[in-house]
Design a protein around this motif. Structure first.
Motif, PDB file in Angstrom:
ATOM      1  N   UNK A   1       0.199 -17.872   5.243  1.00  0.00           N
ATOM      2  CA  UNK A   1      -0.744 -16.792   5.544  1.00  0.00           C
ATOM      3  C   UNK A   1      -2.167 -17.335   5.667  1.00  0.00           C
ATOM      4  N   UNK A   2      -2.541 -18.233   4.750  1.00  0.00           N
ATOM      5  CA  UNK A   2      -3.867 -18.842   4.824  1.00  0.00           C
ATOM      6  C   UNK A   2      -4.037 -19.597   6.143  1.00  0.00           C
ATOM      7  N   UNK A   3      -3.028 -20.390   6.500  1.00  0.00           N
ATOM      8  CA  UNK A   3      -3.088 -21.158   7.745  1.00  0.00           C
ATOM      9  C   UNK A   3      -3.169 -20.239   8.954  1.00  0.00           C
ATOM     10  N   UNK A   4      -2.384 -19.156   8.936  1.00  0.00           N
ATOM     11  CA  UNK A   4      -2.370 -18.217  10.043  1.00  0.00           C
ATOM     12  C   UNK A   4      -3.726 -17.549  10.234  1.00  0.00           C
ATOM     13  N   UNK A   5      -4.341 -17.117   9.138  1.00  0.00           N
ATOM     14  CA  UNK A   5      -5.632 -16.452   9.226  1.00  0.00           C
ATOM     15  C   UNK A   5      -6.718 -17.434   9.653  1.00  0.00           C
ATOM     16  N   UNK A   6      -6.671 -18.653   9.116  1.00  0.00           N
ATOM     17  CA  UNK A   6      -7.639 -19.668   9.519  1.00  0.00           C
ATOM     18  C   UNK A   6      -7.560 -19.945  11.014  1.00  0.00           C
ATOM     19  N   UNK A   7      -6.328 -20.059  11.518  1.00  0.00           N
ATOM     20  CA  UNK A   7      -6.130 -20.330  12.942  1.00  0.00           C
ATOM     21  C   UNK A   7      -6.650 -19.180  13.794  1.00  0.00           C
ATOM     22  N   UNK A   8      -6.355 -17.952  13.363  1.00  0.00           N
ATOM     23  CA  UNK A   8      -6.779 -16.777  14.124  1.00  0.00           C
ATOM     24  C   UNK A   8      -8.302 -16.666  14.185  1.00  0.00           C
ATOM     25  N   UNK A   9      -8.961 -16.992  13.070  1.00  0.00           N
ATOM     26  CA  UNK A   9     -10.413 -16.789  12.985  1.00  0.00           C
ATOM     27  C   UNK A   9     -11.221 -18.002  13.428  1.00  0.00           C
ATOM     28  N   UNK A  10     -10.550 -19.093  13.770  1.00  0.00           N
ATOM     29  CA  UNK A  10     -11.259 -20.323  14.105  1.00  0.00           C
ATOM     30  C   UNK A  10     -12.239 -20.111  15.261  1.00  0.00           C
ATOM     31  N   UNK A  11     -13.478 -20.483  15.033  1.00  0.00           N
ATOM     32  CA  UNK A  11     -14.502 -20.374  16.068  1.00  0.00           C
ATOM     33  C   UNK A  11     -15.044 -18.970  16.267  1.00  0.00           C
ATOM     34  N   UNK A  12     -14.621 -18.030  15.439  1.00  0.00           N
ATOM     35  CA  UNK A  12     -15.071 -16.641  15.584  1.00  0.00           C
ATOM     36  C   UNK A  12     -15.966 -16.253  14.408  1.00  0.00           C
ATOM     37  N   UNK A  13     -16.805 -15.250  14.603  1.00  0.00           N
ATOM     38  CA  UNK A  13     -17.688 -14.786  13.537  1.00  0.00           C
ATOM     39  C   UNK A  13     -17.754 -13.266  13.554  1.00  0.00           C
ATOM     40  N   UNK A  14     -18.230 -12.720  12.466  1.00  0.00           N
ATOM     41  CA  UNK A  14     -18.499 -11.290  12.294  1.00  0.00           C
ATOM     42  C   UNK A  14     -17.336 -10.411  12.792  1.00  0.00           C
ATOM     43  N   UNK A  15     -17.656  -9.364  13.573  1.00  0.00           N
ATOM     44  CA  UNK A  15     -16.633  -8.397  13.954  1.00  0.00           C
ATOM     45  C   UNK A  15     -15.460  -9.037  14.687  1.00  0.00           C
ATOM     46  N   UNK A  16     -15.760  -9.984  15.560  1.00  0.00           N
ATOM     47  CA  UNK A  16     -14.701 -10.655  16.318  1.00  0.00           C
ATOM     48  C   UNK A  16     -13.693 -11.300  15.369  1.00  0.00           C
ATOM     49  N   UNK A  17     -14.193 -11.982  14.345  1.00  0.00           N
ATOM     50  CA  UNK A  17     -13.319 -12.644  13.383  1.00  0.00           C
ATOM     51  C   UNK A  17     -12.548 -11.625  12.541  1.00  0.00           C
ATOM     52  N   UNK A  18     -13.227 -10.579  12.100  1.00  0.00           N
ATOM     53  CA  UNK A  18     -12.570  -9.554  11.274  1.00  0.00           C
ATOM     54  C   UNK A  18     -11.420  -8.906  12.034  1.00  0.00           C
ATOM     55  N   UNK A  19     -11.643  -8.593  13.302  1.00  0.00           N
ATOM     56  CA  UNK A  19     -10.612  -7.940  14.107  1.00  0.00           C
ATOM     57  C   UNK A  19      -9.374  -8.823  14.269  1.00  0.00           C
ATOM     58  N   UNK A  20      -9.577 -10.105  14.571  1.00  0.00           N
ATOM     59  CA  UNK A  20      -8.419 -10.967  14.797  1.00  0.00           C
ATOM     60  C   UNK A  20      -7.715 -11.288  13.477  1.00  0.00           C
ATOM     61  N   UNK A  21      -8.464 -11.425  12.387  1.00  0.00           N
ATOM     62  CA  UNK A  21      -7.832 -11.663  11.088  1.00  0.00           C
ATOM     63  C   UNK A  21      -6.965 -10.481  10.682  1.00  0.00           C
ATOM     64  N   UNK A  22      -7.494  -9.290  10.859  1.00  0.00           N
ATOM     65  CA  UNK A  22      -6.743  -8.093  10.498  1.00  0.00           C
ATOM     66  C   UNK A  22      -5.478  -7.978  11.338  1.00  0.00           C
ATOM     67  N   UNK A  23      -5.607  -8.224  12.640  1.00  0.00           N
ATOM     68  CA  UNK A  23      -4.443  -8.154  13.509  1.00  0.00           C
ATOM     69  C   UNK A  23      -3.397  -9.185  13.145  1.00  0.00           C
ATOM     70  N   UNK A  24      -3.840 -10.405  12.803  1.00  0.00           N
ATOM     71  CA  UNK A  24      -2.909 -11.468  12.433  1.00  0.00           C
ATOM     72  C   UNK A  24      -2.182 -11.124  11.142  1.00  0.00           C
ATOM     73  N   UNK A  25      -2.899 -10.563  10.193  1.00  0.00           N
ATOM     74  CA  UNK A  25      -2.299 -10.177   8.903  1.00  0.00           C
ATOM     75  C   UNK A  25      -1.202  -9.130   9.110  1.00  0.00           C
ATOM     76  N   UNK A  26      -1.537  -8.113   9.872  1.00  0.00           N
ATOM     77  CA  UNK A  26      -0.564  -7.044  10.128  1.00  0.00           C
ATOM     78  C   UNK A  26       0.644  -7.570  10.901  1.00  0.00           C
ATOM     79  N   UNK A  27       0.392  -8.447  11.879  1.00  0.00           N
ATOM     80  CA  UNK A  27       1.482  -9.015  12.665  1.00  0.00           C
ATOM     81  C   UNK A  27       2.423  -9.834  11.787  1.00  0.00           C
ATOM     82  N   UNK A  28       1.865 -10.602  10.857  1.00  0.00           N
ATOM     83  CA  UNK A  28       2.704 -11.407   9.958  1.00  0.00           C
ATOM     84  C   UNK A  28       3.621 -10.495   9.146  1.00  0.00           C
TER      85      UNK A  28
END
Length: 199
Positions: free
Chosen positions: A78-105
């Motif tokens: 899960x840590x690796x998945x979230x790190x990969x999803x958020x890599x290079x992203x900040x603020x809202x963009x990062x929050x959105x992709x992290x949340x989506x990745x978490x739910x998808x997992x």
């Protein structure tokens, strides 16, 4: 030459495969998604591997040892998945992709997710407790882009995890069946991001 009767070997696609701790743990992860946490026993997993329970004890000390190792692997994934999803992203963009990745997992690995969210084995397992705290690290790293740090960032990370887990749990128990869950989820995450901006 007679076939191998070594109990520490199992057959995969017609070929004998030597058991190992990694093979057993990987098999347990797949087993979780098919059968669920409560069904994971040494004998049940051995049956899936085409061998007998005692053969697994050559590689895992006990059912608790296996379950703890599986949970640690899930946390790492899960840590690796979230790190990969958020890599290079900040603020809202990062929050959105992290949340989506978490739910998808959680959707794709319901058994593993259930293992991740089980109560800890006890206070005598500092390694597991430390691993669960590390699970917040990727979220805290993203929160730094909002200017949050220290205790403020940690509390905000807890809010994020609470919202994600609560939503996924409601989905898994059927509460979201009669609504557009995707739309509700998107709205919730946008609200979280807006709250972070205000902080």
């Amino acid at each position: 030459m007679p076939p191998s009767t070594d109990p520490a070997r199992t057959r995969t696609s017609g070929r004998a495969t030597k058991l190992s701790r990694d093979l057993i743990v990987n098999a347990a992860l797949s087993f979780l998604d098919r059968e669920g946490w409560d069904a994971l026993t040494i004998n049940a997993l051995a049956g899936q591997l085409g061998t007998k329970g005692p053969s697994l004890y050559n590689h895992v000390a006990s059912l608790d040892d296996l379950r703890r190792t599986v949970r640690m692997r899930v946390i790492d994934d899960i840590i690796s998945m979230i790190n990969t999803a958020a890599e290079g992203r900040v603020r809202e963009d990062a929050v959105l992709v992290m949340a989506g990745a978490y739910r998808s997992y959680a959707h794709h690995h319901p058994g593993r997710y259930a293992a991740f969210t089980r109560l800890p084995f006890g206070d005598d397992d500092p390694g597991y407790a430390a691993a669960t705290r590390l699970a917040a690290a990727p979220v805290i790293a993203v929160l730094a882009s909002y200017g949050l740090d220290g205790e403020q960032a940690y509390f905000a990370a807890l809010e994020f995890w609470s919202a994600m887990h609560g939503f996924v749990l409601l989905e898994m128990t059927g509460v979201m069946d009669d609504v557009d869950a995707d739309a509700v989820f998107a709205d919730m995450v946008q609200r979280l991001a807006a709250g972070l901006r205000k902080q």
